[in-house]
Design a protein around this motif. Structure first.
Motif, PDB file in Angstrom:
ATOM      1  N   ASP A  85       0.803  -1.223   0.000  1.00  0.00           N
ATOM      2  CA  ASP A  85       0.000   0.000   0.000  1.00  0.00           C
ATOM      3  C   ASP A  85       0.835   1.272   0.000  1.00  0.00           C
ATOM      4  O   ASP A  85       2.041   1.251   0.234  1.00  0.00           O
ATOM      5  N   TYR A  86       0.114   2.393  -0.196  1.00  0.00           N
ATOM      6  CA  TYR A  86       0.777   3.685  -0.383  1.00  0.00           C
ATOM      7  C   TYR A  86       1.035   4.417   0.932  1.00  0.00           C
ATOM      8  O   TYR A  86       1.513   5.531   0.941  1.00  0.00           O
ATOM      9  N   ARG A 115      -3.444   5.756  -5.275  1.00  0.00           N
ATOM     10  CA  ARG A 115      -4.513   6.023  -4.293  1.00  0.00           C
ATOM     11  C   ARG A 115      -5.823   6.411  -4.975  1.00  0.00           C
ATOM     12  O   ARG A 115      -6.909   6.080  -4.508  1.00  0.00           O
ATOM     13  N   TYR A 120      -7.256   1.489  -2.067  1.00  0.00           N
ATOM     14  CA  TYR A 120      -6.500   0.754  -1.065  1.00  0.00           C
ATOM     15  C   TYR A 120      -6.410  -0.735  -1.419  1.00  0.00           C
ATOM     16  O   TYR A 120      -7.346  -1.316  -1.943  1.00  0.00           O
ATOM     17  N   ARG A 288      -0.018  10.462  -0.641  1.00  0.00           N
ATOM     18  CA  ARG A 288      -1.189  11.337  -0.511  1.00  0.00           C
ATOM     19  C   ARG A 288      -1.281  12.325  -1.679  1.00  0.00           C
ATOM     20  O   ARG A 288      -2.353  12.590  -2.197  1.00  0.00           O
ATOM     21  N   GLY A 357      -6.269  12.241  -0.584  1.00  0.00           N
ATOM     22  CA  GLY A 357      -5.023  11.963   0.124  1.00  0.00           C
ATOM     23  C   GLY A 357      -4.931  12.529   1.527  1.00  0.00           C
ATOM     24  O   GLY A 357      -4.063  12.121   2.305  1.00  0.00           O
TER      25      GLY A 357
END
Length: 562
Positions: A85-86, A115, A120, A288, A357
């Motif tokens: 994930d980010y 994103r 997600y 973000r 974000g």
């Protein structure tokens, strides 16, 4: 108003017994007993974390399957995609796993979902990317435990999955080659509070053991693990405490170029709090504002000068993020007031133009004003996406789960979660969420609480006492920073408001004939009336060091005054 709650005192006999056994004073014994440390052996483990305290990674369900599948991929020259994930936990985990595999094997690439386009977790787009580029093994980190349909889709395309996750599993488990998640009911692993990067570390530990590597050989990766532990707000107990302790040593003594580039302005020894407030927001800002791949690029870079350039780029993302979150927070507060929802049990706000974000940060900001479970929604493609944050003691994940019939998907933890729903379900969800919370929340939880470890006198605060307190670190959930109460304080008459807009409070306090201590209360300027004209007052504070003109002295970091 804030509630002050002093922790329960252990019995005098217990305090006296532990004081004798350890050769420490009653206050230190009290603080240890409150943390479940009852004897010399516990205390040694607490104050002297050792890599030997880490559990055998092969105790985790499916670990052997995961290791054998990775070894097969390397032997047969397969392409491996490391997917995560980010957020900080995801990007540190991807950096850790990919850089470890690349030490000896080159057919490895990284993938962080966008994103905004993908959202997600594991995405169909990510699997299509793997298929188009001949990847036959995906190692998913900090996500995947609920990706049942995605893993099935990958299997149809001949792509295997290894999942390293720490989120709660759903009713159905994906059909992956191996699932490493200590929160699975049938996983006997002794510690289930690892973060995603922590689970990734257990996998490289297992791979390393098969190659004859020791845990000491893997210590350089622990700066990433400590960063994830701090950012993901997992308990700093048990195995996490050991990983965080050694990770902080790496950050202070031999950090990777990417972390060094972020922290180079900070001259002092860094604590996990610095990681949470300095390192983590910058790593997060990439995902973000732009793309999480920028964070991975920074964290795996080996050349310091290049890392500095990447860090400057990330710093710019972070500055943009700050401006946006301030702006959106103001709009959200206005929305609550205009809808006359100040007296609700929840805050649920929505604007389709808000930047996806920063909605999680905005949710946390709203809790600073309206202390209650909070969701901030924005438009995401054809759907609405929200970030949820909670107040201490209330499980927002369970409350969201109770509204499941309104949702498309959701996931997360007790205090932070994410969800998506169709626009036509928004009003129904908002009403149902308010109803669920209003019926299940203990009303006390809607007033912020200051948990106080012990009541002490100013004369108890000595350099030796402070040196012992420092050894209680690293702090975090399960081992929070130490907070004290002292009654009957007086300022010496020179107390004043300081800082831009005079919002901070600076005092010089004593208690009867005690020594005098400098005290600073950030954001407490409005309490100055309680301290002037030699009034006596009680204060809750942490103890820290203040350096001024080359002189270091102990000071009180005020949290509240009554």
């Amino acid at each position: 108003m804030t509630r002050w709650t002093v922790k329960a005192m252990p019995s005098k006999d217990e305090i006296s017994r532990l004081s004798k056994e350890l050769g420490v004073n009653a206050i230190v014994s009290t603080l240890l007993l409150q943390r479940g440390i009852t004897n010399y052996s516990d205390a040694k483990k607490f104050f002297r974390p050792s890599l030997n305290h880490l559990h055998d990674p092969f105790l985790m369900k499916d670990m052997r399957k995961a290791v054998l599948r990775i070894e097969k991929a390397i032997e047969e020259g397969e392409n491996i995609l490391v997917y995560g994930d980010y957020d900080v936990d995801g990007t540190t985990a991807v950096s850790l796993m990919s850089s470890y595999l690349k030490e000896n094997y080159f057919n490895v690439a990284t993938y962080i979902p966008d994103r905004y386009d993908e959202g997600y977790g594991v995405s169909f787009q990510g699997i299509d990317f793997a298929d188009d580029n001949d990847f036959t093994l995906i190692i998913a980190l900090d996500c995947g435990i609920k990706a049942v349909d995605k893993v099935a889709y990958a299997k149809e395309k001949g792509i295997d999955f290894i999942i390293c996750d720490h989120h709660r599993p759903g009713e159905t488990i994906p059909d992956a080659v191996a699932i490493l998640d200590p929160k699975q009911n049938d996983c006997q692993y002794p510690y289930d509070e690892l973060c995603g990067c922590g689970v990734g570390f257990k996998l490289i530990q297992a791979l390393g053991l098969r190659k004859g590597q020791t845990t000491e050989d893997l210590v350089p990766y622990l700066d990433l693990v400590a960063t994830a532990i701090g950012a993901d707000i997992v308990p700093i107990t048990g195995e996490n405490r050991v990983l965080a302790h050694f990770g902080m040593k790496v950050i202070n003594e031999m950090p990777r170029p990417g972390i060094k580039a972020i922290t180079k302005q900070l001259k002092k020894e860094l604590t996990i709090t610095d990681v949470v407030f300095v390192v983590a927001p910058r790593i997060n800002a990439a995902g973000r504002m732009k793309h999480g791949q920028h964070a991975v690029q920074l964290l795996v870079e080996k050349d310091f000068n290049t890392a500095v350039q990447f860090a400057e780029e990330v710093e710019n993302f972070n500055a943009d993020r700050k401006n946006l979150d301030q702006q959106i927070t103001q709009q959200a507060l206005l929305q609550i007031q205009e809808n006359k929802e100040e007296k609700n049990y929840t805050s649920v706000v929505f604007d389709e133009t808000w930047h996806k974000g920063v909605i999680g940060i905005v949710a946390s900001r709203l809790i600073e004003t309206y202390y209650r479970p909070t969701l901030v929604f924005t438009k995401s493609g054809e759907k609405l996406a929200a970030s949820a944050r909670s107040v201490k003691g209330f499980d927002v994940y369970n409350a969201i789960e109770a509204c499941e019939d309104c949702l498309e998907q959701f996931g997360g933890h007790k205090y932070a979660a994410g969800l998506t729903l169709k626009p036509e379900q928004y009003k129904l969800f908002k009403a149902k969420f308010e109803k669920v919370v209003s019926e299940t929340i203990d009303l006390q939880l809607l007033t912020p609480e200051l948990i106080i470890d012990a009541e002490i006198d100013l004369n108890d605060i000595t350099p030796k006492f402070y040196r012992i307190l420092k050894q209680f670190a690293p702090f975090g959930p399960g081992n929070m920073a130490l907070v004290f109460l002292t009654q009957g304080l007086q300022d010496n008459g020179y107390g004043k408001c300081v800082g831009q807009d005079q919002i901070h409070l600076k005092l010089n306090v004593s208690q009867g004939n005690s020594n005098t201590f400098g005290a600073i209360g950030f954001g407490l300027g409005n309490k100055i009336e309680k301290t002037i004209h030699k009034k006596t007052f009680d204060a809750v504070y942490a103890i820290d060091e203040n350096e001024w003109n080359g002189t270091v002295s102990l000071q009180l970091k005020l949290k509240d005054i009554k």
